[in-house]
Scaffold this motif. Structure first.
Motif, short mmCIF file in Angstrom:
data_model
loop_
_atom_site.label_atom_id
_atom_site.label_comp_id
_atom_site.label_asym_id
_atom_site.label_seq_id
_atom_site.Cartn_x
_atom_site.Cartn_y
_atom_site.Cartn_z
N THR A 137 0.83 -1.21 0.00
CA THR A 137 0.00 0.00 0.00
C THR A 137 0.87 1.26 0.00
N TRP A 138 2.01 1.20 0.69
CA TRP A 138 2.90 2.36 0.72
C TRP A 138 3.42 2.70 -0.67
N ALA A 139 3.73 1.68 -1.46
CA ALA A 139 4.26 1.91 -2.81
C ALA A 139 3.26 2.69 -3.65
N ILE A 140 1.99 2.37 -3.52
CA ILE A 140 0.97 3.07 -4.29
C ILE A 140 0.73 4.47 -3.72
N ASP A 141 0.67 4.57 -2.40
CA ASP A 141 0.43 5.88 -1.77
C ASP A 141 1.56 6.87 -2.07
#
Length: 310
Positions: A137-141
Motif C-alpha cells: 500500500t505504501w508503494a501506491i500511496d
C-alpha cells in the motif's frame, strides 16, 4: 500512445504488437529483480539501466543474458486465457515492486486475457527487503505524494511527471477498489501476522513441500491461470530443498518435485546464488570460463515455466 484495441489486433499471429509489448513488459519485470538491495553495492547504475531497458533492440540484447528462456511458453499460456487470473508471489519492495505493479497493470489494462491479479506478500522480511502488506500500500500511496519523488529523485521531475505518477496511483487504487488488484492477505495484516494464504512463504519448508505442508495454498494457486514467482529467493526455496546444489542440467520439473504439475507457474529470476537447474548442456562450462561470477552477479537470468497437468 498505442490504444489497447490496436494492440489486440492479430495478437494470435507470431510477432504481433501485443506479443512484442508483452515481452517488453515481462522482461522489465524480470530485470527489475536486479535492483535487490543486496546487489546494489556491487551492481553499477549503468548496469541496471542496461538490464531494465525496453524496446526490440534492448530485448535482443537482454535475451543473451537469459540462460533458460521460457518466455514464448509463457506467452502461449497467457494468450489462451480469457478474463483470467494471474498470481504474483512477490520478492523485493522498492523498485522491483513497482515493476511488478506495472506488469500487472499491463496485463489488466492492455490485454484481453487477464481481469484479476492476486499479489502474495510475506508476513516477515525473510531476506531484508521482502514485500510486506504495508509495503504494497505504501508503494501506491507514495506515487500520490507530490513531494516524495521530487525530494528523492536525482533527476529533476517536471510537474507533468508528478501528475503522471499521481494518475498512476489513482488507477492502481481503482484496481484495488474494484478487485482487479488483490492482496492474498488483508491489507492491514500486521508484521508477523498469521494468515491462511500468507504464512507458508516464511516457514522452513521448501516450496516443493507445499502440496503436503500447505495443500490449501496449492488449491488456491490452482485457481490461477499463471502463478509468477519473482526473484532469487523464491526460486531457491521453490526449486531446491535447502539450497541444494543440483547439477545445472537437472530438469526443472524434477527439481520442482511434488509441486510439478499442480499449478501453472513461471519463475522470473536474476541469478544471485549458486543454486540453479534446468540449463541446457554446455552453458555451465561456457560461463564458468567467460563469466566466473555468473551464478551470483545478477547480470544473468532464468525464466522457467512449468504447466499444470490436468
Amino acid at each position: 500512445m498505442i490504444e489497447s484495441k490496436d494492440l489486440h489486433e492479430g495478437f494470435e499471429q507470431p510477432g504481433s504488437a501485443l506479443e512484442i509489448a508483452f515481452m517488453e513488459m515481462i522482461q522489465a519485470d524480470l530485470w527489475g529483480n536486479a535492483t535487490d538491495l543486496s546487489l546494489l553495492v556491487d551492481l553499477k547504475y549503468e548496469d541496471l539501466q542496461k538490464l531494465q531497458a525496453v524496446g526490440a533492440k534492448a530485448q535482443a540484447e537482454q535475451a543473451k543474458m537469459i540462460l533458460r528462456n521460457d518466455l514464448p511458453k509463457v506467452w502461449d499460456c497467457l494468450k489462451r486465457m480469457k478474463d483470467g487470473r494471474v498470481d504474483i508471489v512477490l520478492d523485493n519492495a522498492g523498485f522491483e515492486l513497482y515493476t511488478d505493479l506495472i506488469f500487472a497493470d499491463f496485463l489488466i489494462s492492455s490485454t484481453p486475457f487477464v481481469s484479476e491479479v492476486v499479489f502474495h506478500p510475506k508476513n516477515i522480511p525473510w531476506f531484508v527487503s521482502d514485500v510486506l502488506p504495508y509495503d504494497f500500500t505504501w508503494a501506491i500511496d507514495s506515487l500520490a505524494d507530490t513531494t516524495f519523488f521530487k525530494s528523492h529523485s536525482k533527476v529533476p521531475l517536471t510537474d507533468d511527471d508528478v501528475a503522471h505518477l499521481g494518475s498512476l496511483a489513482k488507477r492502481w487504487r481503482g484496481h484495488l477498489d474494484s478487485g482487479r488488484f488483490r492482496l492474498s492477505v488483508p491489507l492491514d495484516t500486521p508484521l508477523g501476522g498469521d494468515t491462511p494464504l500468507g504464512s507458508f512463504w516464511t516457514t522452513q519448508y521448501a516450496y516443493q513441500d507445499m502440496p503436503a505442508a500447505a495443500p490449501h495454498l496449492v488449491d488456491e494457486l490452482a485457481k490461477s491461470g499463471l502463478v509468477v514467482f519473482k526473484g532469487d529467493l523464491n526460486y531457491r526455496k521453490r526449486v531446491l530443498i535447502g539450497d541444494a546444489k543440483w547439477p545445472t542440467t537437472t530438469s526443472f520439473e524434477k527439481a520442482l518435485g511434488p509441486l510439478a504439475g499442480k499449478i501453472t507457474l513461471v519463475s522470473l529470476r536474476t541469478n544471485k546464488a549458486d543454486t540453479i537447474a534446468g540449463l541446457p548442456e554446455g552453458v555451465e562450462a561456457e560461463l564458468d570460463t567467460k563469466a566466473p561470477d555468473w551464478r551470483v552477479s545478477g547480470k544473468y537470468a532464468v525464466v522457467s515455466f512449468s504447466p499444470k497437468r490436468e
